[in-house]
Design a protein around this motif. Structure first.
Motif, mmCIF file in Angstrom:
data_model
loop_
_atom_site.group_PDB
_atom_site.id
_atom_site.type_symbol
_atom_site.label_atom_id
_atom_site.label_comp_id
_atom_site.label_asym_id
_atom_site.label_seq_id
_atom_site.Cartn_x
_atom_site.Cartn_y
_atom_site.Cartn_z
ATOM 1 N N ALA A 61 -41.725 -45.650 28.764
ATOM 2 C CA ALA A 61 -42.073 -45.978 30.123
ATOM 3 C C ALA A 61 -43.382 -45.738 30.996
ATOM 4 O O ALA A 61 -43.149 -46.346 32.123
ATOM 5 C CB ALA A 61 -40.448 -45.715 30.379
ATOM 6 N N ARG A 62 -43.740 -44.465 30.310
ATOM 7 C CA ARG A 62 -45.331 -44.041 30.750
ATOM 8 C C ARG A 62 -46.428 -44.767 30.406
ATOM 9 O O ARG A 62 -46.281 -44.796 29.188
ATOM 10 C CB ARG A 62 -45.068 -42.419 31.130
ATOM 11 N N THR A 88 -52.512 -75.652 25.394
ATOM 12 C CA THR A 88 -51.548 -75.013 25.949
ATOM 13 C C THR A 88 -50.999 -73.133 25.858
ATOM 14 O O THR A 88 -51.224 -72.867 24.940
ATOM 15 C CB THR A 88 -50.337 -75.426 26.888
ATOM 16 N N THR A 89 -50.648 -72.587 27.142
ATOM 17 C CA THR A 89 -50.375 -71.331 26.503
ATOM 18 C C THR A 89 -49.318 -71.102 27.419
ATOM 19 O O THR A 89 -48.250 -71.555 28.279
ATOM 20 C CB THR A 89 -51.218 -70.079 27.465
ATOM 21 N N GLU A 90 -48.180 -70.097 26.564
ATOM 22 C CA GLU A 90 -46.823 -69.513 27.245
ATOM 23 C C GLU A 90 -46.767 -68.144 26.863
ATOM 24 O O GLU A 90 -48.223 -67.713 26.117
ATOM 25 C CB GLU A 90 -46.116 -70.491 25.969
ATOM 26 N N SER A 91 -45.818 -67.760 27.706
ATOM 27 C CA SER A 91 -45.815 -66.303 27.228
ATOM 28 C C SER A 91 -44.110 -66.288 26.791
ATOM 29 O O SER A 91 -43.389 -66.879 26.837
ATOM 30 C CB SER A 91 -45.189 -65.596 28.939
ATOM 31 N N VAL A 92 -44.232 -65.008 25.842
ATOM 32 C CA VAL A 92 -43.070 -64.669 24.685
ATOM 33 C C VAL A 92 -42.886 -62.899 24.632
ATOM 34 O O VAL A 92 -43.846 -62.739 25.569
ATOM 35 C CB VAL A 92 -43.978 -64.878 23.822
ATOM 36 N N ARG A 93 -42.070 -63.037 24.646
ATOM 37 C CA ARG A 93 -41.595 -61.061 25.084
ATOM 38 C C ARG A 93 -42.481 -60.277 23.474
ATOM 39 O O ARG A 93 -42.847 -60.746 22.791
ATOM 40 C CB ARG A 93 -40.022 -60.874 24.628
ATOM 41 N N SER A 94 -43.117 -59.071 24.043
ATOM 42 C CA SER A 94 -43.621 -58.499 23.899
ATOM 43 C C SER A 94 -42.760 -57.450 22.288
ATOM 44 O O SER A 94 -41.931 -57.666 22.350
ATOM 45 C CB SER A 94 -43.912 -56.686 24.435
ATOM 46 N N TYR A 95 -43.886 -57.420 21.623
ATOM 47 C CA TYR A 95 -43.752 -56.838 20.296
ATOM 48 C C TYR A 95 -42.690 -55.283 20.399
ATOM 49 O O TYR A 95 -41.098 -55.280 19.631
ATOM 50 C CB TYR A 95 -44.484 -56.546 19.131
ATOM 51 N N THR A 96 -43.149 -55.130 21.356
ATOM 52 C CA THR A 96 -42.294 -52.623 21.826
ATOM 53 C C THR A 96 -40.466 -53.822 21.901
ATOM 54 O O THR A 96 -40.365 -52.973 21.842
ATOM 55 C CB THR A 96 -43.376 -52.490 22.439
ATOM 56 N N ALA A 97 -40.836 -54.339 23.200
ATOM 57 C CA ALA A 97 -39.722 -54.893 23.891
ATOM 58 C C ALA A 97 -38.437 -55.563 22.388
ATOM 59 O O ALA A 97 -37.744 -54.991 22.581
ATOM 60 C CB ALA A 97 -39.559 -56.186 25.294
ATOM 61 N N TRP A 98 -39.281 -56.272 22.226
ATOM 62 C CA TRP A 98 -38.636 -57.197 20.806
ATOM 63 C C TRP A 98 -38.334 -56.132 19.919
ATOM 64 O O TRP A 98 -36.743 -56.155 19.392
ATOM 65 C CB TRP A 98 -39.558 -58.011 20.323
ATOM 66 N N TRP A 99 -38.595 -54.949 19.437
ATOM 67 C CA TRP A 99 -38.180 -53.815 18.366
ATOM 68 C C TRP A 99 -37.473 -53.007 19.227
ATOM 69 O O TRP A 99 -36.032 -52.981 18.362
ATOM 70 C CB TRP A 99 -39.930 -53.707 17.578
ATOM 71 N N LEU A 100 -37.494 -52.923 20.160
ATOM 72 C CA LEU A 100 -36.375 -51.657 20.469
ATOM 73 C C LEU A 100 -35.062 -53.134 20.885
ATOM 74 O O LEU A 100 -34.222 -51.908 21.143
ATOM 75 C CB LEU A 100 -37.126 -51.388 22.272
ATOM 76 N N ARG A 101 -35.218 -53.822 21.439
ATOM 77 C CA ARG A 101 -34.486 -54.626 21.700
ATOM 78 C C ARG A 101 -32.808 -54.441 20.715
ATOM 79 O O ARG A 101 -32.202 -55.086 20.720
ATOM 80 C CB ARG A 101 -34.014 -56.176 21.755
ATOM 81 N N GLY A 102 -33.452 -54.657 19.397
ATOM 82 C CA GLY A 102 -33.237 -55.061 18.065
ATOM 83 C C GLY A 102 -32.558 -53.588 17.214
ATOM 84 O O GLY A 102 -31.721 -53.739 16.513
ATOM 85 N N HIS A 103 -32.898 -52.730 18.144
ATOM 86 C CA HIS A 103 -31.724 -51.104 17.409
ATOM 87 C C HIS A 103 -31.740 -50.506 18.585
ATOM 88 O O HIS A 103 -31.507 -50.859 19.704
ATOM 89 C CB HIS A 103 -33.875 -50.407 16.620
ATOM 90 N N PRO A 104 -30.759 -49.740 18.148
ATOM 91 C CA PRO A 104 -29.835 -48.972 18.429
ATOM 92 C C PRO A 104 -30.967 -47.954 19.392
ATOM 93 O O PRO A 104 -30.241 -46.105 18.352
ATOM 94 C CB PRO A 104 -28.632 -48.227 17.790
ATOM 95 N N VAL A 105 -31.139 -47.692 20.560
ATOM 96 C CA VAL A 105 -32.316 -46.986 21.100
ATOM 97 C C VAL A 105 -31.920 -46.488 22.236
ATOM 98 O O VAL A 105 -32.046 -45.419 22.811
ATOM 99 C CB VAL A 105 -33.506 -47.122 21.495
ATOM 100 N N VAL A 131 -38.758 -51.054 32.570
ATOM 101 C CA VAL A 131 -38.549 -51.176 31.369
ATOM 102 C C VAL A 131 -36.718 -51.820 30.812
ATOM 103 O O VAL A 131 -36.404 -51.749 29.938
ATOM 104 C CB VAL A 131 -38.916 -49.736 30.612
ATOM 105 N N LEU A 132 -35.679 -51.843 31.630
ATOM 106 C CA LEU A 132 -34.735 -51.595 31.784
ATOM 107 C C LEU A 132 -34.803 -53.488 30.901
ATOM 108 O O LEU A 132 -33.848 -53.730 29.952
ATOM 109 C CB LEU A 132 -33.491 -51.574 32.575
ATOM 110 N N ARG A 133 -35.036 -54.066 32.101
ATOM 111 C CA ARG A 133 -34.975 -55.306 31.757
ATOM 112 C C ARG A 133 -35.991 -56.003 30.757
ATOM 113 O O ARG A 133 -35.444 -56.893 30.036
ATOM 114 C CB ARG A 133 -35.533 -55.887 33.020
ATOM 115 N N ALA A 134 -36.806 -54.911 30.123
ATOM 116 C CA ALA A 134 -37.561 -55.672 29.118
ATOM 117 C C ALA A 134 -37.311 -55.140 28.427
ATOM 118 O O ALA A 134 -37.103 -55.787 27.304
ATOM 119 C CB ALA A 134 -38.703 -54.577 29.202
ATOM 120 N N LEU A 135 -36.114 -54.015 27.465
ATOM 121 C CA LEU A 135 -35.299 -53.244 26.653
ATOM 122 C C LEU A 135 -33.631 -54.996 26.477
ATOM 123 O O LEU A 135 -33.464 -55.196 25.368
ATOM 124 C CB LEU A 135 -34.801 -52.009 26.624
ATOM 125 N N GLY A 136 -33.757 -55.504 27.687
ATOM 126 C CA GLY A 136 -32.810 -56.388 27.675
ATOM 127 C C GLY A 136 -31.556 -56.306 28.822
ATOM 128 O O GLY A 136 -30.331 -56.293 27.813
#
Length: 607
Positions: A318-319, A338-355, A390-395
């Motif tokens: 978070a820092r 054109t460009t689109e915005s997608v969720r960051s890799y780091t947020a994606w990985w953390l969302r899928g694991h029991p963190v 950060v909590l929002r980024a984690l889902g």
């Protein structure tokens, strides 16, 4: 100066003499004269004076100029020779042990730098081919010689000390010279390992890492050199970042590059990055050319964190500098430009694991979060970690507003509302539908089912087919709603909600013709003052009032007339007609006792 070593040279100025041409005296180009200096033994000071005498000569004619070295030898040509620094810098002996040629301090003339010699700054020394070769070979069984100018090859321990000293003096940061990750360093058991495969004992990463995931660097070495030089050599003091530009999102190509050290722009180092790429591709139509992530900033080695150390790990992430990799979306360039915005890799990985609290964070509600979302999400204990962004980024859901700001947030909310196993109150529905009504209909996918409330007071919300629901847009129609499922919402948002969800409004569905004989009355002045300029001038009072064949207390008809059969009905009708629904109880008090006008006016100071 040249005449001292080439005695047959004639003095300058005679080269144009006709007599010399008659005698056929040979002319010696300066380049050839310089070449004849090879093998000449002179004191370093003599060479300095020679360089001084040649300072104004074209440098291209001096490329073969001999240079006396600190080791006592002489090198031909100044290119790649290191010049001692005036303030000392790295010791010449240490540089010689690294296979480097260092000019003798007494011969170090500025001319040599013009001819390709380099000041022996720590950074310049580190980036020489000899040092890079020594580092790359530091784990090889065969000893490295590197063209050393002195006897005695540096063993791995000596090489580590020399390189770490240069790194410290150069002020390098982690990632500045990634090839240093191949430097052999002793681990906690005394075995040699590449620096990039070691962690700093007691460091931030070691404190969250799984036991035995990586070895720690030797404790004495760590205490002697500290974190900064070791981190610059690739030892993990904290998490490491990958920053890659123009990454082609082809899952089959996202593999780690071959090499002896991790490169800071190698997206293949990220755990399951190919799966992240596939998830990103699923958002877009198939194209012959894959999209490109214009800049990918991600935290690597997340898979090495111990399960019970995630609270500390999340606090680190978070820092800065890791926060951006977690919270900032990734811009993806599509083949059509054109460009689109997608969720960051780091947020994606953390969302899928029991963190978080031992569970996957996506789809959890932070304990103590928005009460409107209570019952729709499982709560997670995020105590000590209340960073909303950060909590929002984690889902993790924190507020309704933050949820609806996310792509797909409205669909997620409507989907959960349509799940009958999730409990939600009528008051929550009112707040949630009011929030949904502010969205752009183009951004919301129409749901098949909706959560509605019965018209009768006290009924529990239930799930119905969306085509059966109606927006409750007028309070006087509730007694006429029958068994119609209603969607509660703030009055001024009723039309917007009906448009958003493509459902009808109660006022359009209920026949509510007024029946009965009534008497017209003027609205008291005190009431008009209270309710403002939109207050009707009159209302019609009934002994018994019906609307659509049902007995009611009041009705506000489309022509603006307020019909009422009770004092409370008059108050409600006038307040609704004036757009001051919350004032209905004050109106009732005034209608019953107009002497309270001053008292109620004073109480409104505190509205």
């Amino acid at each position: 100066m040249l005449a001292e070593v080439l005695p047959s040279l004639l003095p300058a100025g005679l080269e144009s003499s006709p007599a010399l041409r008659t005698l056929d005296i040979a002319r010696v180009p300066l380049t050839e004269a310089v070449d004849r200096l090879a093998g000449l033994e002179r004191a370093p000071g003599w060479w300095y004076r020679l360089y001084e005498s040649l300072a104004g000569v074209d440098p291209d004619r001096l490329t073969g100029l001999p240079v006396p070295l600190a080791s006592g030898r002489t090198a031909l040509g100044p290119r790649h020779i290191l010049l001692p620094l005036p303030d000392g810098g790295p010791a010449a002996g240490a540089l010689a042990r690294l296979g480097l040629k260092v000019a003798h301090p007494e011969a170090a003339h500025p001319l040599l730098e013009k001819l390709g010699a380099l000041p022996a700054t720590p950074r310049a020394v580190l980036t020489t081919p000899q040092v890079r070769a020594a580092v790359a070979a530091s784990l090889d069984e065969e000893p490295w010689d590197g063209g050393l100018e002195t006897e005695g090859l540096p063993d791995p321990e000596e090489l580590a000390e020399l390189v770490l000293g240069l790194v410290r003096d150069a002020g390098l940061e982690a990632g500045d010279e990634p090839w240093l990750g191949a430097l052999a360093l002793p681990d906690e058991d005394g075995e040699l390992a590449p620096a990039c495969e070691l962690v700093l004992p007691g460091g931030a990463f070691a404190s969250v890492m799984r036991e035995d995931a990586l070895a720690a660097v030797d404790a004495d070495l760590a205490a002697r050199w500290g974190e900064k030089p070791l981190a610059a050599c690739g030892v993990l003091g904290s998490f490491a970042l990958v920053r890659a530009h123009d990454t082609v999102l082809d899952p089959d190509e996202l593999e780690p590059r071959e090499g002896d050290w991790p490169e800071p722009d190698d997206a293949g180092l990220l755990d399951a990055v190919d799966v992240w790429s596939e998830d990103v591709l699923d958002r877009f139509p198939d194209t012959p050319v894959p999209p490109v992530a214009t800049e990918l900033l991600a935290v690597r080695d997340l898979d090495l964190v111990a399960d019970d150390r995630w609270p500390q790990a999340l606090a680190l992430l978070a820092r800065p500098p890791f926060r951006e990799a977690l919270t900032a979306p990734v811009r993806v360039l599509l083949p059509d430009g054109t460009t689109e915005s997608v969720r960051s890799y780091t947020a994606w990985w953390l969302r899928g694991h029991p963190v978080l609290d031992g569970r996957r964070p996506a789809g959890l509600l932070a304990a103590g979060g928005d009460p409107l979302l209570a019952g729709l999400y499982e709560e997670a204990d995020a105590s000590g970690f209340e960073d909303a962004e950060v909590l929002r980024a984690l889902g993790v859901r924190t507020t309704t507003t933050a949820l609806l700001d996310e792509p797909g947030g409205a669909a997620e909310l409507l989907d959960r509302l349509a799940d009958p196993s999730r409990e939600v109150s009528a008051a929550q529905l009112h707040g949630l539908y009011s929030a949904l009504a502010t969205l752009d209909p183009e951004e919301v996918t129409l749901p098949e089912d909706l959560r509605a409330v019965p018209a009768a007071p006290g009924g529990a919300p239930y799930v119905v087919d969306a085509t059966e629901a109606f927006v409750a847009d007028a309070p006087d129609l509730l007694p006429l709603a029958g068994d119609r499922p209603l969607l509660p919402v703030r009055p001024h948002l009723a039309a917007a909600l009906a448009e958003l969800l493509q459902v009808g409004r109660l006022s359009e569905a209920v026949p509510a013709a007024v029946g009965g004989e009534g008497t017209v009355h003027d609205v008291p002045a005190a009431v008009r003052t209270l309710l403002g300029p939109r207050t009707p001038a009159t209302y019609t009072e009934y002994e018994e009032l019906t609307a659509g064949g049902v007995e009611v207390d009041w009705r506000h008809t489309p022509d603006g007339t307020v019909h009422a059969a009770t004092v409370e009905g008059v108050a409600a009708g006038l307040a609704w007609a004036a757009g001051q629904w919350p004032r209905r109880f004050e109106v009732a008090a005034l209608l019953e006792d107009d002497s309270r006008t001053a008292e109620l006016a004073r109480d409104r100071w505190f509205d």
